[in-house]
Design an enzyme around this catalytic site. Sequence first.
Site, short mmCIF file in Angstrom:
data_model
loop_
_atom_site.label_atom_id
_atom_site.label_comp_id
_atom_site.label_asym_id
_atom_site.label_seq_id
_atom_site.Cartn_x
_atom_site.Cartn_y
_atom_site.Cartn_z
N CYS A 84 -0.68 5.26 -12.60
CA CYS A 84 -1.23 3.94 -12.68
C CYS A 84 -0.69 3.10 -13.86
O CYS A 84 -0.65 3.75 -15.14
CB CYS A 84 -2.66 3.89 -12.60
SG CYS A 84 -3.41 2.37 -12.30
N THR B 72 3.65 3.92 -5.67
CA THR B 72 4.57 2.79 -5.24
C THR B 72 5.67 2.46 -6.29
O THR B 72 5.79 2.81 -7.41
CB THR B 72 3.67 1.61 -5.16
OG1 THR B 72 3.17 1.25 -6.37
CG2 THR B 72 2.70 1.68 -4.29
N GLY C 119 6.47 6.47 2.41
CA GLY C 119 7.33 5.98 3.63
C GLY C 119 7.14 6.75 4.66
O GLY C 119 8.11 6.76 5.87
C1 FMN Z 1 -3.80 -0.04 0.46
C2 FMN Z 1 -3.28 0.91 -0.63
C3 FMN Z 1 -4.19 1.07 -1.72
C4 FMN Z 1 -3.63 2.13 -2.43
N1 FMN Z 1 -4.52 2.34 -3.53
C5 FMN Z 1 -4.02 3.60 -4.39
C6 FMN Z 1 -4.95 4.04 -5.17
O1 FMN Z 1 -6.18 3.79 -5.29
N2 FMN Z 1 -4.70 5.11 -6.12
C7 FMN Z 1 -3.31 5.56 -6.16
O2 FMN Z 1 -2.98 6.60 -6.67
N3 FMN Z 1 -2.61 5.24 -5.05
C8 FMN Z 1 -2.76 4.04 -4.42
N4 FMN Z 1 -1.89 3.66 -3.37
C9 FMN Z 1 -0.53 4.05 -3.25
C10 FMN Z 1 -0.39 5.29 -2.12
O3 FMN Z 1 -1.37 6.34 -2.45
C11 FMN Z 1 0.86 6.03 -2.04
O4 FMN Z 1 1.12 6.57 -3.30
C12 FMN Z 1 1.91 4.97 -1.86
O5 FMN Z 1 1.52 3.71 -1.03
C13 FMN Z 1 3.13 5.33 -1.05
O6 FMN Z 1 3.19 5.90 0.07
P1 FMN Z 1 3.23 5.13 1.68
O7 FMN Z 1 4.45 4.63 1.55
O8 FMN Z 1 3.11 6.11 2.62
O9 FMN Z 1 2.16 4.00 1.48
C14 FMN Z 1 -2.44 2.80 -2.23
C15 FMN Z 1 -1.52 2.42 -1.10
C16 FMN Z 1 -2.07 1.51 -0.38
C17 FMN Z 1 -1.14 1.08 0.72
#
Ligand code: FMN
Length: 364
Positions: free
Chosen positions: A198, A264, A323
């Site tokens: 973070c 992200t 992804g």
């Molecule tokens: C709506 C949303 C909220 C998120 N909140 C957090 C969070 O509170 N803590 C965290 O470590 N990552 C958070 N993430 C990141 C995800 O855990 C993940 O690492 C990132 O979205 C990549 O995965 P994806 O491509 O499947 O979305 C969040 C992602 C999304 C989409």
Amino acid sequence: MLHAPFFDPTKSYYENWEKGPFNEFTDGTVFPVEKEQRFTFLGQKLNYPFGIPAGPLLNSHFMKAAMEKGFDVPVYKTVRTRIKKCNDWPNVLPVIVDGDLTLEKAKKGLTVKDDYTEPLAITNSFGNPSYPVDVWQKDIAETVAFARTRPGQIVVGMVEGTRWEKESTEQDFIYDWVLAAQLMKETGAHAIEANFSCPNEGDRVSRLLCFDAEISQKIAERIKNKIGDLPLAIKISYFEDETELRSLVEKVAPIVDGISAINTIPAPVYDKEGKQALPGGPWRLKSGICGAPVKWAGLDMVRRLKKLREEFGMTYEIVGVGGVTIPADFKEYRDAGADVVMSATGAMWNPYLAKEIKEAYPNG
Ligand SMILES: Cc1cc2nc3c(=O)[nH]c(=O)nc-3n(C[C@H](O)[C@H](O)[C@H](O)COP(=O)(O)O)c2cc1C
């Protein structure tokens, strides 16, 4: 095909928390757990190596719905040791990305689009809000109680330490991490994940904690001493620099049981007029991008973490995130070396993703 999302981006975080999850996630279809658990994760029996990472599962209602839909490793959205307000709405916006979101493209910035269409790419910006400790502790304990009826599903609680005051010292910061982990342990969660990915919490402002191997090591050590046998995983971001990744793995991996990657990819996000898309101060220009275009980065990290694990003769488990929107993405992660795979964005827009993956790859 995209379904209607279970976290509704048109509503505030608070409205989602109170009224969600939405749409087919709560359509009443409940997928049974398997009679025999064929997998393990962090020393526990597991139905199938697929879950949802910290983020879209805001509370026990979301966690239970995810478990009923067959996501066997649901992670509760990151919590803190005190209340923290969510960033202003909107918190999720669709963005235009042509192909992979390379680091060069991310540097140039992205523009929002009108609708959520494939390839699914979004930005999310919540600021890791937290309800008060007594609220989330009770809520996670309820999720854990529910999990007793669904053997082979593993409830993970994610925590983050905070520098609450400007004058907070490194000791205060470390103490807050340890306190968060201790409070999470009290809920009965089956494992703890520490959010080392973070922004703005590291030793150097705007550096991610995971890029500071020394403080990451201190925090991981202190948490592990506190929580004892309870499994601990850390979540890290994409590392451009292999030397930095090696250094983190060398220092932290012997302490922890698992490493999740990625979070992200940050990028400036603009509206169609070229102005900052998210409301608030200039600090909100940059936000995290997730969904299909970040898969390359998650896969790359899984491969590198696997290689380092072999080289160092270590045993940490690898969680591949980023992804995953269709079953073939899951398989790519497994082939790359992920012990468990997770999807946030893909799962948000497809409540049947776990079911589809299990049907496509019954043996994981
Ligand atoms: C709506 C949303 C909220 C998120 N909140 C957090 C969070 O509170 N803590 C965290 O470590 N990552 C958070 N993430 C990141 C995800 O855990 C993940 O690492 C990132 O979205 C990549 O995965 P994806 O491509 O499947 O979305 C969040 C992602 C999304 C989409």
